[in-house]
Design a protein around this motif. Sequence first.
Motif, PDB file in Angstrom:
ATOM      1  N   TYR A 159       0.828  -1.212   0.000  1.00  0.00           N
ATOM      2  CA  TYR A 159       0.000   0.000   0.000  1.00  0.00           C
ATOM      3  C   TYR A 159       0.861   1.260   0.000  1.00  0.00           C
ATOM      4  N   PHE A 160       1.836   1.317   0.891  1.00  0.00           N
ATOM      5  CA  PHE A 160       2.643   2.528   0.996  1.00  0.00           C
ATOM      6  C   PHE A 160       3.667   2.659  -0.132  1.00  0.00           C
ATOM      7  N   GLU A 161       4.179   1.548  -0.633  1.00  0.00           N
ATOM      8  CA  GLU A 161       5.083   1.638  -1.780  1.00  0.00           C
ATOM      9  C   GLU A 161       4.345   2.186  -3.005  1.00  0.00           C
ATOM     10  N   LYS A 162       3.089   1.825  -3.192  1.00  0.00           N
ATOM     11  CA  LYS A 162       2.278   2.344  -4.298  1.00  0.00           C
ATOM     12  C   LYS A 162       2.051   3.847  -4.173  1.00  0.00           C
ATOM     13  N   ARG A 163       2.250   4.394  -2.976  1.00  0.00           N
ATOM     14  CA  ARG A 163       2.038   5.813  -2.726  1.00  0.00           C
ATOM     15  C   ARG A 163       3.353   6.592  -2.593  1.00  0.00           C
ATOM     16  N   GLY A 164       4.443   5.974  -3.053  1.00  0.00           N
ATOM     17  CA  GLY A 164       5.706   6.694  -3.119  1.00  0.00           C
ATOM     18  C   GLY A 164       6.599   6.621  -1.898  1.00  0.00           C
ATOM     19  N   PHE A 165       6.294   5.738  -0.969  1.00  0.00           N
ATOM     20  CA  PHE A 165       7.124   5.567   0.221  1.00  0.00           C
ATOM     21  C   PHE A 165       8.111   4.429  -0.008  1.00  0.00           C
ATOM     22  N   HIS A 166       9.285   4.549   0.554  1.00  0.00           N
ATOM     23  CA  HIS A 166      10.187   3.406   0.676  1.00  0.00           C
ATOM     24  C   HIS A 166       9.806   2.739   1.986  1.00  0.00           C
ATOM     25  N   VAL A 167       9.691   1.417   1.988  1.00  0.00           N
ATOM     26  CA  VAL A 167       9.220   0.714   3.184  1.00  0.00           C
ATOM     27  C   VAL A 167      10.170  -0.422   3.536  1.00  0.00           C
ATOM     28  N   ALA A 168      10.603  -0.443   4.786  1.00  0.00           N
ATOM     29  CA  ALA A 168      11.327  -1.583   5.337  1.00  0.00           C
ATOM     30  C   ALA A 168      10.342  -2.313   6.241  1.00  0.00           C
ATOM     31  N   ALA A 169      10.318  -3.629   6.140  1.00  0.00           N
ATOM     32  CA  ALA A 169       9.342  -4.423   6.889  1.00  0.00           C
ATOM     33  C   ALA A 169      10.048  -5.376   7.836  1.00  0.00           C
ATOM     34  N   SER A 170       9.504  -5.481   9.038  1.00  0.00           N
ATOM     35  CA  SER A 170      10.054  -6.373  10.046  1.00  0.00           C
ATOM     36  C   SER A 170       8.922  -7.101  10.757  1.00  0.00           C
ATOM     37  N   GLU A 171       9.204  -8.356  11.132  1.00  0.00           N
ATOM     38  CA  GLU A 171       8.205  -9.161  11.831  1.00  0.00           C
ATOM     39  C   GLU A 171       8.394  -9.170  13.341  1.00  0.00           C
ATOM     40  N   ASN A 172       9.507  -8.593  13.836  1.00  0.00           N
ATOM     41  CA  ASN A 172       9.752  -8.650  15.280  1.00  0.00           C
ATOM     42  C   ASN A 172      10.605  -7.472  15.741  1.00  0.00           C
ATOM     43  N   LEU A 173      10.732  -7.343  17.032  1.00  0.00           N
ATOM     44  CA  LEU A 173      11.445  -6.232  17.657  1.00  0.00           C
ATOM     45  C   LEU A 173      12.932  -6.253  17.318  1.00  0.00           C
ATOM     46  N   ALA A 174      13.570  -7.395  17.382  1.00  0.00           N
ATOM     47  CA  ALA A 174      15.010  -7.485  17.126  1.00  0.00           C
ATOM     48  C   ALA A 174      15.353  -7.049  15.695  1.00  0.00           C
TER      49      ALA A 174
END
Length: 127
Positions: free
Chosen positions: A30-45
């Motif tokens: 969703y955010f990449e389609k709106r011009g954002f670079h996105v880093a994704a993480s599944e956990n705190l570490a």
Amino acid sequence: MIPGGTHAPTWPTLLVVDNDIEMLQTLVWYFEKRGFHVAASENLADAKAYFQRRKSWTLIISDYHLPDGTALELCCWIRDQLQEPPPFLVMSGSMNCSALCADVDFLAKPFPLETLEARVRTMLGRS
């Protein structure tokens, strides 16, 4: 730099943290389609490791409940790292999380993606 001596536009960079893989993929898309670079993480570490790899972030979005901690722990850790930390938005479907996150922006799940985008743009001062 772009030819002619002008600087390239600065792309907003989000760090999105959620252990629900489907939600994480949806937010990234969703955010990449709106011009954002996105880093994704599944956990705190992993979120902490991603955070340390960049000099600046535009915004952090995290689900409250993570397999190895909470969004509030991540928020406090980030605030300890920088004098001027990026805005931080906590999402959760738990009823009591809004009270636990009193000094952090909070969005209750479920929500339409347009509501999240509006909140993000408001937090960033953009329309």
